[in-house]
Design a protein around this motif. Structure first.
Motif, mmCIF file in Angstrom:
data_model
loop_
_atom_site.group_PDB
_atom_site.id
_atom_site.type_symbol
_atom_site.label_atom_id
_atom_site.label_comp_id
_atom_site.label_asym_id
_atom_site.label_seq_id
_atom_site.Cartn_x
_atom_site.Cartn_y
_atom_site.Cartn_z
ATOM 1 N N HIS A 288 0.851 -1.189 0.000
ATOM 2 C CA HIS A 288 0.000 0.000 0.000
ATOM 3 C C HIS A 288 0.886 1.238 0.000
ATOM 4 C CE1 HIS A 288 -3.397 -2.678 0.578
ATOM 5 N NE2 HIS A 288 -2.749 -3.234 1.580
ATOM 6 N N ASP A 289 0.750 2.107 1.011
ATOM 7 C CA ASP A 289 1.580 3.308 1.089
ATOM 8 C C ASP A 289 2.499 3.268 2.317
ATOM 9 O OD1 ASP A 289 -0.601 3.540 2.828
ATOM 10 O OD2 ASP A 289 -0.816 5.698 2.525
ATOM 11 N N SER A 290 2.914 2.077 2.702
ATOM 12 C CA SER A 290 3.767 1.890 3.875
ATOM 13 C C SER A 290 5.161 2.473 3.653
ATOM 14 C CB SER A 290 3.893 0.400 4.194
ATOM 15 O OG SER A 290 2.630 -0.150 4.454
ATOM 16 N N LEU A 291 5.679 3.153 4.693
ATOM 17 C CA LEU A 291 6.972 3.812 4.599
ATOM 18 C C LEU A 291 7.740 3.709 5.908
ATOM 19 C CD1 LEU A 291 5.699 7.182 3.031
ATOM 20 C CD2 LEU A 291 6.871 5.349 1.808
ATOM 21 N N GLY A 292 9.043 3.937 5.832
ATOM 22 C CA GLY A 292 9.866 4.118 7.015
ATOM 23 C C GLY A 292 10.277 2.837 7.712
ATOM 24 N N LEU A 293 10.812 3.017 8.916
ATOM 25 C CA LEU A 293 11.317 1.905 9.714
ATOM 26 C C LEU A 293 10.232 0.933 10.136
ATOM 27 C CD1 LEU A 293 13.694 3.889 12.110
ATOM 28 C CD2 LEU A 293 14.359 2.446 10.187
ATOM 29 N N PHE A 294 9.027 1.450 10.371
ATOM 30 C CA PHE A 294 7.935 0.628 10.887
ATOM 31 C C PHE A 294 6.868 0.333 9.839
ATOM 32 C CE2 PHE A 294 9.880 2.740 14.454
ATOM 33 C CZ PHE A 294 9.965 1.749 15.406
ATOM 34 N N GLN A 295 7.125 0.758 8.592
ATOM 35 C CA GLN A 295 6.160 0.563 7.502
ATOM 36 C C GLN A 295 4.783 1.116 7.894
ATOM 37 O OE1 GLN A 295 6.918 -1.033 4.051
ATOM 38 N NE2 GLN A 295 8.342 0.387 5.020
ATOM 39 N N GLN A 296 4.811 2.360 8.373
ATOM 40 C CA GLN A 296 3.585 3.060 8.754
ATOM 41 C C GLN A 296 2.969 3.693 7.516
ATOM 42 O OE1 GLN A 296 5.862 5.322 11.522
ATOM 43 N NE2 GLN A 296 5.158 4.170 13.298
ATOM 44 N N ARG A 297 1.664 3.848 7.546
ATOM 45 C CA ARG A 297 0.942 4.324 6.368
ATOM 46 C C ARG A 297 0.362 5.715 6.583
ATOM 47 N NH1 ARG A 297 -3.326 0.063 4.571
ATOM 48 N NH2 ARG A 297 -3.415 1.557 2.879
ATOM 49 N N PRO A 298 0.703 6.666 5.712
ATOM 50 C CA PRO A 298 0.077 7.984 5.810
ATOM 51 C C PRO A 298 -1.446 7.900 5.733
ATOM 52 C CG PRO A 298 1.947 8.075 4.316
ATOM 53 C CD PRO A 298 1.715 6.623 4.658
ATOM 54 N N SER A 299 -1.956 7.013 4.883
ATOM 55 C CA SER A 299 -3.410 6.898 4.719
ATOM 56 C C SER A 299 -4.112 6.348 5.962
ATOM 57 C CB SER A 299 -3.739 6.015 3.506
ATOM 58 O OG SER A 299 -3.282 4.693 3.734
ATOM 59 N N SER A 300 -3.331 5.766 6.887
ATOM 60 C CA SER A 300 -3.907 5.256 8.130
ATOM 61 C C SER A 300 -3.703 6.216 9.297
ATOM 62 C CB SER A 300 -3.286 3.899 8.483
ATOM 63 O OG SER A 300 -3.632 2.944 7.502
ATOM 64 N N GLY A 301 -3.184 7.412 9.001
ATOM 65 C CA GLY A 301 -3.067 8.440 10.026
ATOM 66 C C GLY A 301 -1.770 8.444 10.811
ATOM 67 N N TRP A 302 -0.746 7.745 10.336
ATOM 68 C CA TRP A 302 0.524 7.718 11.063
ATOM 69 C C TRP A 302 1.314 9.010 10.900
ATOM 70 C CZ3 TRP A 302 1.937 4.317 14.673
ATOM 71 C CH2 TRP A 302 1.294 3.078 14.705
ATOM 72 N N GLY A 303 1.010 9.794 9.886
ATOM 73 C CA GLY A 303 1.729 11.046 9.627
ATOM 74 C C GLY A 303 1.954 11.217 8.142
ATOM 75 N N THR A 304 2.648 12.288 7.806
ATOM 76 C CA THR A 304 2.980 12.537 6.403
ATOM 77 C C THR A 304 4.138 11.627 5.997
ATOM 78 O OG1 THR A 304 4.639 14.227 6.893
ATOM 79 C CG2 THR A 304 2.328 14.976 6.694
ATOM 80 N N PRO A 305 4.363 11.438 4.701
ATOM 81 C CA PRO A 305 5.524 10.647 4.279
ATOM 82 C C PRO A 305 6.839 11.180 4.863
ATOM 83 C CG PRO A 305 4.046 10.913 2.433
ATOM 84 C CD PRO A 305 3.506 11.792 3.537
ATOM 85 N N GLU A 306 6.982 12.506 4.917
ATOM 86 C CA GLU A 306 8.198 13.098 5.480
ATOM 87 C C GLU A 306 8.340 12.749 6.963
ATOM 88 O OE1 GLU A 306 5.874 14.888 3.676
ATOM 89 O OE2 GLU A 306 7.054 14.794 1.837
#
Length: 194
Positions: free
Chosen positions: A116-134
């Motif tokens: 999906h849109d998972s990013l970073g060390l924890f594969q958090q998703r902006p679309s799930s409210g974890w924060g912006t990609p930055e």
């Protein structure tokens, strides 16, 4: 501690050992042209294993060799955990989670290989409210976000690692976090006091 080793360590630290009682600093006369400042040997204690792995490891353990970037990311997770005022166990859970999710690599968008849109060390998703990609690709921010989720889990301190991590991450592979517990504990033990 063996007596010879203890006496050696005390002499390096500028302390004398006399008849089983520690005496004060030893008078030291430096040779001309040498630095006469006292040298102290300080070894920070490693965290207690019972705090790092209170339930023992579950199942077979995995291990990967880390490069400098991955080691730096582990240190960043530890620093963010300490800054948040959480104990070593929270850092173990965080690092094990990151080992599972990204192998401690701060992953950007992977195109078709992305979950999906998972990013970073924890594969958090902006679309799930974890924060912006930055934000999500900032190790301190992503760790703090993970720890915020962990704090909301009642009794996380007493849960097996994989249960605590899964409650925050909601992964399709809930038992996968357990395999990284030993390596995560080793990293926390190595870097918590450095």
């Amino acid at each position: 501690m063996n007596t010879i080793f203890r006496k050696s360590m005390l002499s390096v630290a500028g302390l004398a050992f006399a008849g089983g009682v520690f005496a004060g600093p030893i008078a030291h006369v430096a040779a001309p042209g040498t630095d006469a400042r006292p040298v102290a040997v300080v070894q920070a204690d490693k965290p207690d294993t019972s705090k790092l792995i209170p339930h023992g490891t579950q199942g077979d353990q995995s291990h990967i060799d880390l490069n400098d970037e991955q080691t730096g990311n582990a240190k960043a997770i530890i620093a963010a955990t300490k800054k948040a005022g959480l104990p070593e166990r929270a850092a173990v859970i965080s690092i094990a989670t990151s080992l599972q999710e990204s192998k401690l690599e701060n992953l950007g968008h992977l195109g078709d290989a992305n979950d999906h849109d998972s990013l970073g060390l924890f594969q958090q998703r902006p679309s799930s409210g974890w924060g912006t990609p930055e934000q999500i690709t900032n190790p301190e921010y992503s760790t703090t976000a993970f720890l915020k989720g962990l704090r909301q889990v009642d009794g996380w301190q007493d849960m097996p690692l994989t249960e605590a991590a899964q409650t925050v991450q909601v992964s399709a592979y809930p038992d996968a976090y357990a395999q990284w517990e030993q390596q995560a504990a080793d990293l926390v033990g190595q870097y918590w006091n450095s």
